[in-house]
Scaffold this active site. Structure first.
Site, mmCIF file in Angstrom:
data_model
loop_
_atom_site.group_PDB
_atom_site.id
_atom_site.type_symbol
_atom_site.label_atom_id
_atom_site.label_comp_id
_atom_site.label_asym_id
_atom_site.label_seq_id
_atom_site.Cartn_x
_atom_site.Cartn_y
_atom_site.Cartn_z
ATOM 1 N N LYS A 1 -0.071 4.285 5.714
ATOM 2 C CA LYS A 1 -0.415 5.535 5.005
ATOM 3 C C LYS A 1 -1.170 6.497 5.919
ATOM 4 O O LYS A 1 -2.249 6.171 6.439
ATOM 5 C CB LYS A 1 -1.256 5.189 3.780
ATOM 6 C CG LYS A 1 -1.607 6.371 2.882
ATOM 7 C CD LYS A 1 -2.347 5.862 1.643
ATOM 8 C CE LYS A 1 -2.573 6.956 0.610
ATOM 9 N NZ LYS A 1 -3.185 6.405 -0.633
ATOM 10 N N GLU B 1 1.997 0.879 -4.488
ATOM 11 C CA GLU B 1 0.975 0.758 -3.443
ATOM 12 C C GLU B 1 0.040 -0.420 -3.784
ATOM 13 O O GLU B 1 -0.265 -0.644 -4.957
ATOM 14 C CB GLU B 1 0.177 2.074 -3.442
ATOM 15 C CG GLU B 1 -0.990 2.143 -2.490
ATOM 16 C CD GLU B 1 -1.770 3.481 -2.655
ATOM 17 O OE1 GLU B 1 -1.528 4.221 -3.638
ATOM 18 O OE2 GLU B 1 -2.599 3.774 -1.778
ATOM 19 N N CYS C 1 1.652 6.919 -1.610
ATOM 20 C CA CYS C 1 0.888 7.721 -2.551
ATOM 21 C C CYS C 1 0.540 9.125 -2.059
ATOM 22 O O CYS C 1 1.411 9.979 -1.997
ATOM 23 C CB CYS C 1 -0.352 6.955 -2.994
ATOM 24 S SG CYS C 1 -0.883 7.448 -4.658
HETATM 25 C C1 ACM Z 1 -3.566 7.600 -3.849
HETATM 26 O O1 ACM Z 1 -3.280 8.039 -2.743
HETATM 27 N N1 ACM Z 1 -3.667 6.292 -4.090
HETATM 28 C C2 ACM Z 1 -3.802 8.526 -4.978
#
Ligand code: ACM
Length: 264
Positions: free
Chosen positions: A108, A38, A141
């Protein structure tokens, strides 16, 4: 199909250096699909929305162009995390670039902690893309905490889930194994290592990237703190078979008649 991850510690706010290091790492990789962490072009911590917006780029944009070029040179599809600017919003995105010149994006969906102050939550309904005859989905993530995210990808046919991460907790090695088992998919967790400090805040990123098979076998895993490339050969056809036992197809056995409409 050879799949890989490159786990490393990006240099904070230095795209040139990070793109250089990715290029250097790939010089030794013979793979069909490589996954990076990420926010791997910029690092993770930004002091303000304005600073993040200044570092963010459209997709396609300069960083995707650089990785498209590398993808073509190395004949490897690349999935990587970056801050994506779209109008006046910034998403925490993952992009898939291919040697054929395709460029796909996922944003995300589940923002973690202070990301809620900086990013817009993803607005794309878990898209699945085909590359080299294999269906590929992306997550970023904290999305791993939400089984629905992986389930949506798997129900759409994803055989390989590419998971770009900057993990600070230590549960994802467990959750991603569960997500792989319950969906009978391959899972590539590409995490980062190292520390970042901004003001009073220090984050320690936990490495331990891994590739998991549809039966939960861990095909390769990295250490907690070193730059590492792992490459494994997989058979994506295995991820089309959803049987956990000869009489249990995990998709056909779902009790959608009992689940609420949002979980069907
Ligand atoms: C995250 O979502 N970077 C822990």
């Amino acid at each position: 199909v050879r799949i890989a991850f490159f786990q490393f510690c990006p240099t904070l706010h230095d795209k040139t250096d990070n793109l250089r290091r990715i290029r250097q790492a790939l010089a030794h990789v013979e793979a069909d699909l490589l996954v990076l962490p990420e926010m791997c072009t910029t690092g993770y911590l930004f002091p303000s929305k304005e600073a993040l917006a200044a570092a963010a780029e459209p997709v396609p944009g300069p960083s995707t162009d650089a990785l498209l070029k590398l993808s073509r040179e190395r004949n490897t599809a690349i999935v990587f995390g970056l801050p994506e600017r779209a109008g006046d919003r910034v998403f925490n995105s993952a992009a898939l670039v291919t040697p054929q010149g395709d460029c796909h994006v996922y944003r995300k969906a589940h923002l973690f902690l202070d990301e809620k102050d900086l990013f817009a939550p993803g607005d794309l309904p878990f898209p699945v893309f085909e590359y080299a005859g294999t269906k590929v989905g992306m997550l970023v993530c904290f999305d791993h905490f939400f089984p629905e995210a992986a389930r949506c990808l798997a129900l759409k046919g994803a055989q390989v889930i590419c998971h770009c991460a900057n993990l600070v907790l230590d549960v994802a090695q467990t959750t991603t194994r569960s997500r792989a088992i319950e969906n009978r998919v391959y899972w590539i967790l590409a995490n980062r290592t190292g520390f970042e400090t901004l003001g009073k805040s220090t984050l320690h990123f936990t490495g331990a990237s891994q590739v998991v098979a549809p039966d939960g076998a861990i095909l390769c895993h990295a250490s907690a703190d070193a730059d590492e490339v792992c490459i494994v050969e997989i058979d994506p056809v295995r991820a089309l078979d959803k049987h956990a036992t000869p009489r249990n197809d995990l998709f056909q056995d779902r009790r959608t008649d009992l689940y609420p409409p949002t979980l069907r």
